[in-house]
Write an enzyme that holds these catalytic residues in place. Structure first.
Site, mmCIF file in Angstrom:
data_model
loop_
_atom_site.group_PDB
_atom_site.id
_atom_site.type_symbol
_atom_site.label_atom_id
_atom_site.label_comp_id
_atom_site.label_asym_id
_atom_site.label_seq_id
_atom_site.Cartn_x
_atom_site.Cartn_y
_atom_site.Cartn_z
ATOM 1 C CG PHE A 80 39.818 38.178 51.340
ATOM 2 C CD1 PHE A 80 39.352 39.476 51.394
ATOM 3 C CD2 PHE A 80 41.184 37.950 51.400
ATOM 4 C CE1 PHE A 80 40.230 40.539 51.524
ATOM 5 C CE2 PHE A 80 42.068 39.010 51.519
ATOM 6 C CZ PHE A 80 41.595 40.308 51.586
ATOM 7 C CB VAL A 81 40.641 36.850 45.608
ATOM 8 C CG1 VAL A 81 39.672 35.690 45.381
ATOM 9 C CG2 VAL A 81 39.972 38.166 45.217
ATOM 10 N NE ARG B 166 48.422 46.732 47.368
ATOM 11 C CZ ARG B 166 47.130 46.999 47.284
ATOM 12 N NH1 ARG B 166 46.447 46.613 46.239
ATOM 13 N NH2 ARG B 166 46.511 47.670 48.242
ATOM 14 C CE LYS C 286 35.375 39.172 46.304
ATOM 15 N NZ LYS C 286 35.704 39.370 47.730
ATOM 16 C CG ASP D 17 45.824 44.838 49.773
ATOM 17 O OD1 ASP D 17 46.023 45.272 50.920
ATOM 18 O OD2 ASP D 17 44.865 45.218 49.066
ATOM 19 C CG ASP E 31 34.640 44.068 47.166
ATOM 20 O OD1 ASP E 31 34.389 45.281 47.173
ATOM 21 O OD2 ASP E 31 35.623 43.589 47.731
ATOM 22 C CD GLU F 144 38.037 49.675 41.157
ATOM 23 O OE1 GLU F 144 39.069 49.085 41.544
ATOM 24 O OE2 GLU F 144 37.376 50.413 41.896
ATOM 25 C CG ASP F 145 41.877 45.739 42.249
ATOM 26 O OD1 ASP F 145 40.943 46.569 42.299
ATOM 27 O OD2 ASP F 145 42.568 45.450 43.241
ATOM 28 N N GLY G 114 45.208 48.711 43.877
ATOM 29 C CA GLY G 114 45.010 47.392 43.308
ATOM 30 C C GLY G 114 45.102 47.272 41.808
#
Length: 178
Positions: A155-156, A168, A134, A162, A106, A102-103, A48
């Site tokens: 959820f994104v 992506r 998050k 992805d 969560d 990090e992307d 990610g």
């Protein structure tokens, strides 16, 4: 930005590419200030982070190195709670200053695992930079030093994130349509 469909799910626009770049520039400014004179290693967590890392590095203006690890904890839209180490480090990080990139954070399970692994390697310091955080989803006590966006537990996809391997390539971030 338009609504997109990935497999059986529909996603609506959430964060534009311009907003992402503005936020990454602000993160880089703080990192450049805090890590000056330390020659940090920016450690990206694949898959990610590839977009975040590439674009963040445009704004980093201090001496540094870049490396990647590939860890996996997701299947589809859910975390498995188990970390699989798919590609590891090939260099010694002992006594080095690390900025994990990090992307998204969560549950915090992957980043907690990565921090512990680095501490076992004897790094001098670990900082965490993330595009998305998050807070409501955290299952570990994780502190991100640099956070671009705090988002709800939705959820994104897009910009490296992805849904079951797809999405992506999207330049913007989308959230699941309710």
């Amino acid at each position: 930005m338009k609504t997109v469909q990935i497999k059986d799910k529909h996603f609506v626009p959430y964060i534009s590419n311009q907003e992402i770049h503005d936020a990454l520039q602000q993160l880089a400014t703080a990192i450049n200030r805090d890590m000056a004179e330390k020659c940090p290693v920016f450690l990206g967590v694949l898959n990610g982070c590839f977009r975040v890392m590439g674009d963040l590095m445009q704004y980093i203006n201090i001496p540094c190195e870049v490396s990647f690890v590939k860890l996996a904890s997701y299947e589809g839209m859910q975390t498995t709670g188990t970390i699989r180490n798919l590609i590891g480090l090939s260099q010694s990080l002992e006594n080095r200053h690390i900025v994990i990139v990090e992307d998204i954070i969560d549950s915090g399970i992957t980043i907690d695992y990565t921090i512990r692994l680095l501490q076992e390697m004897g790094v001098a310091s670990v900082r965490v930079a993330t595009l998305l955080l998050k807070p409501e989803a955290l299952k570990r006590d994780i502190k991100a030093d640099y956070t671009a966006f705090r988002i709800p537990n939705d959820f994104v996809v897009g910009y490296g994130l992805d849904y079951d391997g797809l999405g992506r390539e999207l330049n913007d971030i989308y959230t699941l349509k309710q």
